[in-house]
Design a protein around this motif. Sequence first.
Motif, PDB file in Angstrom:
ATOM      1  N   UNK A 185     -35.512 -57.523 -91.775  1.00  0.00           N
ATOM      2  CA  UNK A 185     -36.424 -58.299 -90.920  1.00  0.00           C
ATOM      3  C   UNK A 185     -37.160 -59.345 -91.738  1.00  0.00           C
ATOM      4  N   UNK A 186     -37.346 -59.074 -93.031  1.00  0.00           N
ATOM      5  CA  UNK A 186     -37.973 -60.065 -93.896  1.00  0.00           C
ATOM      6  C   UNK A 186     -37.114 -61.307 -94.039  1.00  0.00           C
ATOM      7  N   UNK A 187     -35.803 -61.110 -94.119  1.00  0.00           N
ATOM      8  CA  UNK A 187     -34.886 -62.245 -94.229  1.00  0.00           C
ATOM      9  C   UNK A 187     -34.961 -63.130 -92.995  1.00  0.00           C
ATOM     10  N   UNK A 188     -35.353 -62.551 -91.860  1.00  0.00           N
ATOM     11  CA  UNK A 188     -35.515 -63.307 -90.618  1.00  0.00           C
ATOM     12  C   UNK A 188     -36.949 -63.789 -90.430  1.00  0.00           C
ATOM     13  N   UNK A 189     -37.813 -63.538 -91.431  1.00  0.00           N
ATOM     14  CA  UNK A 189     -39.228 -63.929 -91.396  1.00  0.00           C
ATOM     15  C   UNK A 189     -39.954 -63.326 -90.199  1.00  0.00           C
ATOM     16  N   UNK A 190     -39.618 -62.050 -89.905  1.00  0.00           N
ATOM     17  CA  UNK A 190     -40.244 -61.346 -88.793  1.00  0.00           C
ATOM     18  C   UNK A 190     -41.426 -60.511 -89.276  1.00  0.00           C
ATOM     19  N   UNK A 191     -41.220 -59.746 -90.338  1.00  0.00           N
ATOM     20  CA  UNK A 191     -42.258 -58.875 -90.850  1.00  0.00           C
ATOM     21  C   UNK A 191     -41.914 -58.384 -92.230  1.00  0.00           C
ATOM     22  N   UNK A 192     -42.753 -57.487 -92.750  1.00  0.00           N
ATOM     23  CA  UNK A 192     -42.590 -56.996 -94.117  1.00  0.00           C
ATOM     24  C   UNK A 192     -42.489 -55.483 -94.206  1.00  0.00           C
ATOM     25  N   UNK A 193     -42.525 -54.780 -93.093  1.00  0.00           N
ATOM     26  CA  UNK A 193     -42.617 -53.326 -93.145  1.00  0.00           C
ATOM     27  C   UNK A 193     -41.679 -52.662 -92.146  1.00  0.00           C
ATOM     28  N   UNK A 194     -41.296 -51.436 -92.495  1.00  0.00           N
ATOM     29  CA  UNK A 194     -40.473 -50.613 -91.605  1.00  0.00           C
ATOM     30  C   UNK A 194     -40.805 -49.156 -91.853  1.00  0.00           C
ATOM     31  N   UNK A 195     -40.510 -48.321 -90.858  1.00  0.00           N
ATOM     32  CA  UNK A 195     -40.726 -46.882 -90.961  1.00  0.00           C
ATOM     33  C   UNK A 195     -39.399 -46.181 -90.723  1.00  0.00           C
ATOM     34  N   UNK A 196     -39.100 -45.212 -91.591  1.00  0.00           N
ATOM     35  CA  UNK A 196     -37.893 -44.400 -91.427  1.00  0.00           C
ATOM     36  C   UNK A 196     -38.280 -42.931 -91.365  1.00  0.00           C
ATOM     37  N   UNK A 198     -36.137 -39.073 -90.947  1.00  0.00           N
ATOM     38  CA  UNK A 198     -34.836 -38.416 -90.839  1.00  0.00           C
ATOM     39  C   UNK A 198     -33.688 -39.270 -91.346  1.00  0.00           C
ATOM     40  N   UNK A 199     -33.951 -40.161 -92.283  1.00  0.00           N
ATOM     41  CA  UNK A 199     -32.884 -40.948 -92.895  1.00  0.00           C
ATOM     42  C   UNK A 199     -32.487 -42.200 -92.140  1.00  0.00           C
ATOM     43  N   UNK A 200     -33.241 -42.564 -91.074  1.00  0.00           N
ATOM     44  CA  UNK A 200     -32.920 -43.803 -90.378  1.00  0.00           C
ATOM     45  C   UNK A 200     -34.199 -44.516 -89.957  1.00  0.00           C
ATOM     46  N   UNK A 201     -34.130 -45.847 -89.899  1.00  0.00           N
ATOM     47  CA  UNK A 201     -35.280 -46.643 -89.492  1.00  0.00           C
ATOM     48  C   UNK A 201     -35.562 -46.409 -88.010  1.00  0.00           C
ATOM     49  N   UNK A 202     -36.832 -46.181 -87.675  1.00  0.00           N
ATOM     50  CA  UNK A 202     -37.181 -45.913 -86.276  1.00  0.00           C
ATOM     51  C   UNK A 202     -38.167 -46.941 -85.715  1.00  0.00           C
ATOM     52  N   UNK A 203     -38.783 -47.756 -86.585  1.00  0.00           N
ATOM     53  CA  UNK A 203     -39.740 -48.758 -86.107  1.00  0.00           C
ATOM     54  C   UNK A 203     -39.850 -49.880 -87.125  1.00  0.00           C
ATOM     55  N   UNK A 204     -39.931 -51.131 -86.619  1.00  0.00           N
ATOM     56  CA  UNK A 204     -40.003 -52.316 -87.468  1.00  0.00           C
ATOM     57  C   UNK A 204     -41.280 -53.088 -87.169  1.00  0.00           C
ATOM     58  N   UNK A 205     -41.838 -53.704 -88.193  1.00  0.00           N
ATOM     59  CA  UNK A 205     -43.054 -54.488 -88.019  1.00  0.00           C
ATOM     60  C   UNK A 205     -42.756 -55.789 -87.285  1.00  0.00           C
ATOM     61  N   UNK A 206     -43.600 -56.099 -86.314  1.00  0.00           N
ATOM     62  CA  UNK A 206     -43.493 -57.362 -85.599  1.00  0.00           C
ATOM     63  C   UNK A 206     -44.784 -58.129 -85.721  1.00  0.00           C
ATOM     64  N   UNK A 207     -45.072 -58.918 -84.722  1.00  0.00           N
ATOM     65  CA  UNK A 207     -46.240 -59.780 -84.761  1.00  0.00           C
ATOM     66  C   UNK A 207     -47.545 -58.987 -84.770  1.00  0.00           C
ATOM     67  N   UNK A 208     -47.487 -57.704 -84.359  1.00  0.00           N
ATOM     68  CA  UNK A 208     -48.692 -56.885 -84.300  1.00  0.00           C
ATOM     69  C   UNK A 208     -49.172 -56.435 -85.672  1.00  0.00           C
ATOM     70  N   UNK A 209     -48.351 -56.591 -86.713  1.00  0.00           N
ATOM     71  CA  UNK A 209     -48.749 -56.227 -88.063  1.00  0.00           C
ATOM     72  C   UNK A 209     -48.515 -54.759 -88.369  1.00  0.00           C
ATOM     73  N   UNK A 210     -48.870 -54.388 -89.611  1.00  0.00           N
ATOM     74  CA  UNK A 210     -48.600 -53.023 -90.071  1.00  0.00           C
ATOM     75  C   UNK A 210     -49.399 -51.988 -89.295  1.00  0.00           C
ATOM     76  N   UNK A 211     -50.658 -52.309 -88.985  1.00  0.00           N
ATOM     77  CA  UNK A 211     -51.472 -51.330 -88.251  1.00  0.00           C
ATOM     78  C   UNK A 211     -50.864 -51.066 -86.880  1.00  0.00           C
ATOM     79  N   UNK A 212     -50.388 -52.125 -86.206  1.00  0.00           N
ATOM     80  CA  UNK A 212     -49.748 -51.939 -84.904  1.00  0.00           C
ATOM     81  C   UNK A 212     -48.473 -51.138 -85.011  1.00  0.00           C
ATOM     82  N   UNK A 213     -47.716 -51.357 -86.081  1.00  0.00           N
ATOM     83  CA  UNK A 213     -46.488 -50.590 -86.325  1.00  0.00           C
ATOM     84  C   UNK A 213     -46.804 -49.104 -86.470  1.00  0.00           C
ATOM     85  N   UNK A 214     -47.829 -48.780 -87.229  1.00  0.00           N
ATOM     86  CA  UNK A 214     -48.195 -47.374 -87.439  1.00  0.00           C
ATOM     87  C   UNK A 214     -48.762 -46.759 -86.171  1.00  0.00           C
TER      88      UNK A 214
END
Length: 304
Positions: A185-196, A198-214
């Motif tokens: 997502x960083x390569x697409x200039x969307x965000x800088x963070x992700x949550x995984x 069980x071995x897979x990504x389940x949520x990506x940071x968007x315009x809401x920022x890291x706090x919104x992601x969490x």
Amino acid sequence: MTTMPTMKTKTAASGLDLPPDARVGIIAGGGSLPVEVAQGLATRGYPPFVLLMEGEADRERDLRLYEHDSLALEQIGSLVPTLKRYGITHLVLAGEIKRRPQLARIRLSLGLLAILPSVIMALARGDDGLLKVVTRGLERRGIKVIGAHQVVPELAAAEGTLTAKAPKQSDWRDIEAARQAAKAIGALDIGQAAIAIGGRAIALEGIEGTHGLLERTRELRGHGRLAGKTRGVLVKCAKPGQELRADLPSIGPQTVEATHAAGLAGIAVEAGRSLILEGPVTLGRANALGLFIVGLPATEPPHG
């Protein structure tokens, strides 16, 4: 009583060499970063000038201890003349700017008109594209832009486990999965963070920022979408090819609290390319909550 003058020396950890007569300014947005940069500069013998961004800087009481002025986002055309008026030679962009300027309220100037086409094109490329235009525009006008991690190198995350708790073997699978997602997502200039989890990504940071992601992840736990899933990791990374002199990924005490509330086991950031704000407080709170924080080896140079 005679006091010894403060010695101005090269910052060894960063390789940054400020001349003795450097006049360093800070464009101050929200959060604790502008305060920590100002304190770090003052300690090194460079009392800063702080330009408070109206409606964005939320630590004004601390920042007004230094020579300061204020500027609205819609007065961006006055930025360079303001910096020149105060004799600024070096500039740090520090803190979060949550909103974009309202184009209808921007005060036009000859300087702004000269760069307006570049700014419009950069906005189409996203935040990092805009930052690159801003930094290059400032430097063409004789103001050198430097990174917070260059002038206050202790803010940069170190490599390795930084807390009492270390990641388990299963956590490393989550770290790798979230890191790959964050880079994508960083390569697409969307965000800088992700949550995984069980071995897979389940949520990506968007315009809401890291706090919104969490917060979104916490709600997924509460709604049962992650029923039976334990632990999990938040990973924050600089975007591939990012302009490192502004908007480096950062974590602080609030990130730790929100990570714990989301039921995650810890946080991973890129060493040298991420900031840990309020370091002792952040690490202390992570230890108190039983979370790990780990600095990952950077895949690109730490200072760009």
